[in-house]
Design a protein around this motif. Structure first.
Motif, PDB file in Angstrom:
ATOM      1  N   PHE A 253       0.864  -1.170   0.000  1.00 39.17           N
ATOM      2  CA  PHE A 253       0.000   0.000   0.000  1.00 39.17           C
ATOM      3  C   PHE A 253       0.905   1.225   0.000  1.00 39.17           C
ATOM      4  O   PHE A 253       1.725   1.407   0.904  1.00 39.17           O
ATOM      5  N   ALA A 254       0.769   2.056  -1.025  1.00 35.40           N
ATOM      6  CA  ALA A 254       1.629   3.231  -1.180  1.00 35.40           C
ATOM      7  C   ALA A 254       1.315   4.281  -0.111  1.00 35.40           C
ATOM      8  O   ALA A 254       0.347   4.159   0.655  1.00 35.40           O
ATOM      9  N   ALA A 255       2.116   5.328  -0.090  1.00 38.73           N
ATOM     10  CA  ALA A 255       1.951   6.374   0.922  1.00 38.73           C
ATOM     11  C   ALA A 255       0.569   7.016   0.863  1.00 38.73           C
ATOM     12  O   ALA A 255       0.042   7.456   1.882  1.00 38.73           O
ATOM     13  N   ASN A 256      -0.022   7.069  -0.304  1.00 37.38           N
ATOM     14  CA  ASN A 256      -1.334   7.719  -0.443  1.00 37.38           C
ATOM     15  C   ASN A 256      -2.492   6.735  -0.366  1.00 37.38           C
ATOM     16  O   ASN A 256      -3.621   7.094  -0.663  1.00 37.38           O
ATOM     17  N   GLN A 257      -2.229   5.507   0.036  1.00 35.34           N
ATOM     18  CA  GLN A 257      -3.271   4.488   0.112  1.00 35.34           C
ATOM     19  C   GLN A 257      -3.509   4.036   1.551  1.00 35.34           C
ATOM     20  O   GLN A 257      -2.575   3.957   2.356  1.00 35.34           O
ATOM     21  N   ALA A 258      -4.771   3.716   1.846  1.00 36.01           N
ATOM     22  CA  ALA A 258      -5.164   3.070   3.104  1.00 36.01           C
ATOM     23  C   ALA A 258      -4.714   3.841   4.326  1.00 36.01           C
ATOM     24  O   ALA A 258      -4.311   3.249   5.338  1.00 36.01           O
ATOM     25  N   ASN A 259      -4.793   5.152   4.277  1.00 37.41           N
ATOM     26  CA  ASN A 259      -4.412   5.967   5.428  1.00 37.41           C
ATOM     27  C   ASN A 259      -5.588   6.085   6.394  1.00 37.41           C
ATOM     28  O   ASN A 259      -6.261   7.109   6.489  1.00 37.41           O
ATOM     29  N   ILE A 260      -5.817   5.015   7.090  1.00 39.59           N
ATOM     30  CA  ILE A 260      -6.927   4.882   8.021  1.00 39.59           C
ATOM     31  C   ILE A 260      -6.436   4.079   9.218  1.00 39.59           C
ATOM     32  O   ILE A 260      -5.278   3.651   9.262  1.00 39.59           O
ATOM     33  N   THR A 261      -7.294   3.859  10.162  1.00 39.18           N
ATOM     34  CA  THR A 261      -6.957   2.993  11.283  1.00 39.18           C
ATOM     35  C   THR A 261      -7.202   1.545  10.880  1.00 39.18           C
ATOM     36  O   THR A 261      -8.285   1.194  10.424  1.00 39.18           O
ATOM     37  N   TRP A 262      -6.183   0.728  11.056  1.00 37.82           N
ATOM     38  CA  TRP A 262      -6.263  -0.673  10.681  1.00 37.82           C
ATOM     39  C   TRP A 262      -6.663  -1.513  11.897  1.00 37.82           C
ATOM     40  O   TRP A 262      -5.970  -1.537  12.902  1.00 37.82           O
ATOM     41  N   TYR A 263      -7.780  -2.223  11.763  1.00 34.62           N
ATOM     42  CA  TYR A 263      -8.260  -3.109  12.806  1.00 34.62           C
ATOM     43  C   TYR A 263      -8.059  -4.574  12.447  1.00 34.62           C
ATOM     44  O   TYR A 263      -8.305  -5.460  13.263  1.00 34.62           O
ATOM     45  N   GLY A 264      -7.646  -4.825  11.236  1.00 37.03           N
ATOM     46  CA  GLY A 264      -7.444  -6.198  10.805  1.00 37.03           C
ATOM     47  C   GLY A 264      -7.305  -6.268   9.302  1.00 37.03           C
ATOM     48  O   GLY A 264      -7.370  -5.258   8.600  1.00 37.03           O
ATOM     49  N   VAL A 265      -7.099  -7.476   8.818  1.00 37.10           N
ATOM     50  CA  VAL A 265      -6.929  -7.735   7.392  1.00 37.10           C
ATOM     51  C   VAL A 265      -7.713  -8.992   7.057  1.00 37.10           C
ATOM     52  O   VAL A 265      -7.804  -9.915   7.862  1.00 37.10           O
ATOM     53  N   LYS A 266      -8.291  -9.035   5.860  1.00 37.43           N
ATOM     54  CA  LYS A 266      -9.006 -10.250   5.485  1.00 37.43           C
ATOM     55  C   LYS A 266      -8.832 -10.537   4.004  1.00 37.43           C
ATOM     56  O   LYS A 266      -8.507  -9.668   3.204  1.00 37.43           O
ATOM     57  N   ILE A 267      -9.068 -11.784   3.654  1.00 32.50           N
ATOM     58  CA  ILE A 267      -9.224 -12.232   2.274  1.00 32.50           C
ATOM     59  C   ILE A 267     -10.677 -12.648   2.152  1.00 32.50           C
ATOM     60  O   ILE A 267     -11.192 -13.357   3.015  1.00 32.50           O
ATOM     61  N   TYR A 268     -11.348 -12.202   1.120  1.00 32.14           N
ATOM     62  CA  TYR A 268     -12.758 -12.562   1.031  1.00 32.14           C
ATOM     63  C   TYR A 268     -13.167 -12.917  -0.382  1.00 32.14           C
ATOM     64  O   TYR A 268     -12.460 -12.641  -1.340  1.00 32.14           O
ATOM     65  N   ARG A 269     -14.327 -13.516  -0.474  1.00 36.56           N
ATOM     66  CA  ARG A 269     -14.917 -13.975  -1.728  1.00 36.56           C
ATOM     67  C   ARG A 269     -16.272 -13.310  -1.866  1.00 36.56           C
ATOM     68  O   ARG A 269     -17.053 -13.278  -0.920  1.00 36.56           O
ATOM     69  N   TYR A 270     -16.555 -12.777  -3.054  1.00 33.31           N
ATOM     70  CA  TYR A 270     -17.839 -12.123  -3.217  1.00 33.31           C
ATOM     71  C   TYR A 270     -18.511 -12.583  -4.499  1.00 33.31           C
ATOM     72  O   TYR A 270     -17.879 -13.105  -5.413  1.00 33.31           O
ATOM     73  N   TYR A 271     -19.804 -12.368  -4.543  1.00 31.10           N
ATOM     74  CA  TYR A 271     -20.580 -12.704  -5.721  1.00 31.10           C
ATOM     75  C   TYR A 271     -21.632 -11.623  -5.908  1.00 31.10           C
ATOM     76  O   TYR A 271     -22.230 -11.158  -4.940  1.00 31.10           O
ATOM     77  N   ASP A 272     -21.826 -11.221  -7.149  1.00 24.75           N
ATOM     78  CA  ASP A 272     -22.850 -10.228  -7.454  1.00 24.75           C
ATOM     79  C   ASP A 272     -23.985 -10.934  -8.182  1.00 24.75           C
ATOM     80  O   ASP A 272     -23.925 -11.168  -9.386  1.00 24.75           O
ATOM     81  N   PRO A 273     -25.060 -11.308  -7.462  1.00 20.76           N
ATOM     82  CA  PRO A 273     -26.174 -12.020  -8.094  1.00 20.76           C
ATOM     83  C   PRO A 273     -27.134 -11.086  -8.809  1.00 20.76           C
ATOM     84  O   PRO A 273     -28.153 -11.519  -9.331  1.00 20.76           O
ATOM     85  N   GLY A 274     -26.804  -9.808  -8.836  1.00 19.17           N
ATOM     86  CA  GLY A 274     -27.705  -8.812  -9.414  1.00 19.17           C
ATOM     87  C   GLY A 274     -28.352  -8.020  -8.292  1.00 19.17           C
ATOM     88  O   GLY A 274     -28.934  -8.587  -7.375  1.00 19.17           O
TER      89      GLY A 274
END
Length: 312
Positions: A253-274
Motif C-alpha cells: 500500500f503506497a503512501a497515499n493508500q489506506a491511510n486509516i486505522t487498521w483493525y485487521g486484514v481479510k481475504i474474502y470472496r464475493y458474488y454479485d447475483p444482481g
C-alpha cells in the motif's frame, strides 16, 4: 429400482495432493465419475484407470449432488453420477474412480476396484439396457474451524508486535449453501480467481472494523460483526504455488493508500447475483482490542504473504 448396490471405501491418489488440488481446488475434485475394465490393485502412485472405458458428470434427475458442513471444520461433498446404457450397457466393469477433469486420461483423484461385501474384487456385468450410478462422498477438513479462532502475533516493522485472532467466517450463509468460506479456500488453492460483476473473486488486504470484537468475532456468520471501511482500493493479487500449497503474494500500500486505522486484514470472496454484491466467506486476522494502528501518508505498508497448505 436398483438391481444391485453396495458400499465401499476408496484410495485417494498421491497426485490429488501434489497436482490436482493446485489446478482445480477442493470442490471440483469429484466432478466426473470414471469406470474401466482393468484389474490391477489400487496404488497411491497411480494416476488413472488401467483401462478407462467411460466417464460422466451427468447428475441424476432430480439432482442429488450436494455439499454440506455437518461438523464445523469438515465439509462433505457428495457427487451422484450416472452412466447411460450407451456408455456401460453390455460391459463387464471392474474398476472405478473420480476426477475433476472431463478428458479421459491420468487425472483421477481416486481409484478402486469394484468389490463385494467382503472386500473381494468383483466384475460388474450390465445388461444392454442397464445404467450404472456411482455415489461418491469425500470430506475436506480445515482449520481453524467455523466458530473457533487461533491466537496470533504479527511483527510490524516500526510498530512492534501486535496480537490478534485468526479465523474463518461464512459471512453471508445464505449463498452457496452456507459454504462460501469453503469455496474461498477451494478457489485460493486452485488459483481460480477472477473479478467483475456476476463472477467469483478473491481479494486481499481489505480493512475491516470489528464492531463486535472478542469472542463473538469468530462466529459462524459475521455479517453483523464486521462492517467494511471506506477504503475501496481492491484488486486481485498474484499467487505462487508451493509444495502442497499456494500463497497469496505480498501487497504494498503506497503512501497515499489506506491511510486509516487498521483493525485487521481479510481475504474474502464475493458474488454479485444482481442488485448488489454479496460477501460469501472470509479468512480474517482481527487485531485484539487496543492493538489497532493508524497508517499515515508518511509511510507505505506491505502486507505479507498468506499461505494455504494441504495434505493427508
Amino acid at each position: 429400482m436398483p438391481e444391485k448396490e453396495g458400499e465401499q471405501h476408496n484410495l485417494i491418489l498421491t497426485q490429488t495432493y501434489d497436482t490436482l488440488i493446485a489446478q482445480y481446488g477442493f470442490v471440483a475434485l469429484g466432478n466426473y465419475a470414471v469406470v474401466g475394465t482393468g484389474s490391477a490393485a489400487p496404488n497411491p502412485a497411480q494416476t488413472g484407470l488401467v483401462n478407462e472405458v467411460a466417464r460422466t458428470n451427468a447428475d441424476t434427475s432430480p439432482a442429488q449432488s450436494n455439499d454440506a458442513e455437518p461438523t464445523p471444520g469438515q465439509a462433505v461433498f457428495t457427487r451422484v453420477r450416472e452412466f447411460t446404457e450407451a456408455q456401460v450397457g453390455g460391459r463387464n466393469l471392474t474398476e472405478w474412480g473420480f476426477s475433476p477433469a472431463g478428458a479421459a486420461g491420468n487425472n483421477l483423484m481416486c481409484r478402486e476396484l469394484f468389490r463385494d461385501g467382503l472386500g473381494n474384487p468383483v466384475v460388474i456385468t450390465l445388461d444392454t439396457d442397464q445404467r450404472l450410478r456411482l455415489i461418491y462422498k469425500y470430506t475436506v477438513s480445515y482449520s481453524p474451524a467455523i466458530g473457533t479462532s487461533q491466537d496470533v502475533s504479527v511483527d510490524i516493522n516500526g510498530l512492534g508486535t501486535k496480537t490478534g485472532k485468526f479465523f474463518v467466517s461464512r459471512y453471508d450463509g445464505s449463498y452457496s449453501g452456507g459454504l462460501g468460506h469453503i469455496y474461498l479456500l477451494s478457489e485460493w488453492a486452485g488459483n481460480i480467481l477472477s473479478a467483475g460483476g456476476g463472477v467469483w473473486g478473491l481479494f486481499h488486504s481489505v480493512v475491516d472494523v470489528p464492531t463486535t470484537p472478542g469472542p463473538n468475532a469468530p462466529g459462524g456468520n459475521n455479517a453483523t460483526n464486521y462492517r467494511g471501511n471506506s477504503f475501496t482500493n481492491l484488486s486481485l493479487v498474484g499467487t505462487t504455488p508451493i509444495t502442497r500449497g499456494r500463497k497469496i503474494n505480498a501487497r504494498t500500500f503506497a503512501a497515499n493508500q489506506a491511510n486509516i486505522t487498521w483493525y485487521g486484514v481479510k481475504i474474502y470472496r464475493y458474488y454479485d447475483p444482481g442488485g448488489g454484491s454479496r460477501v460469501m466467506g472470509n479468512v480474517i486476522l482481527a487485531f485484539d482490542s487496543g492493538q489497532e494502528f493508524a497508517k499515515s501518508s508518511l509511510y507505505k505498508m506491505i502486507v505479507g504473504e498468506w499461505v494455504l497448505t494441504w495434505g493427508p
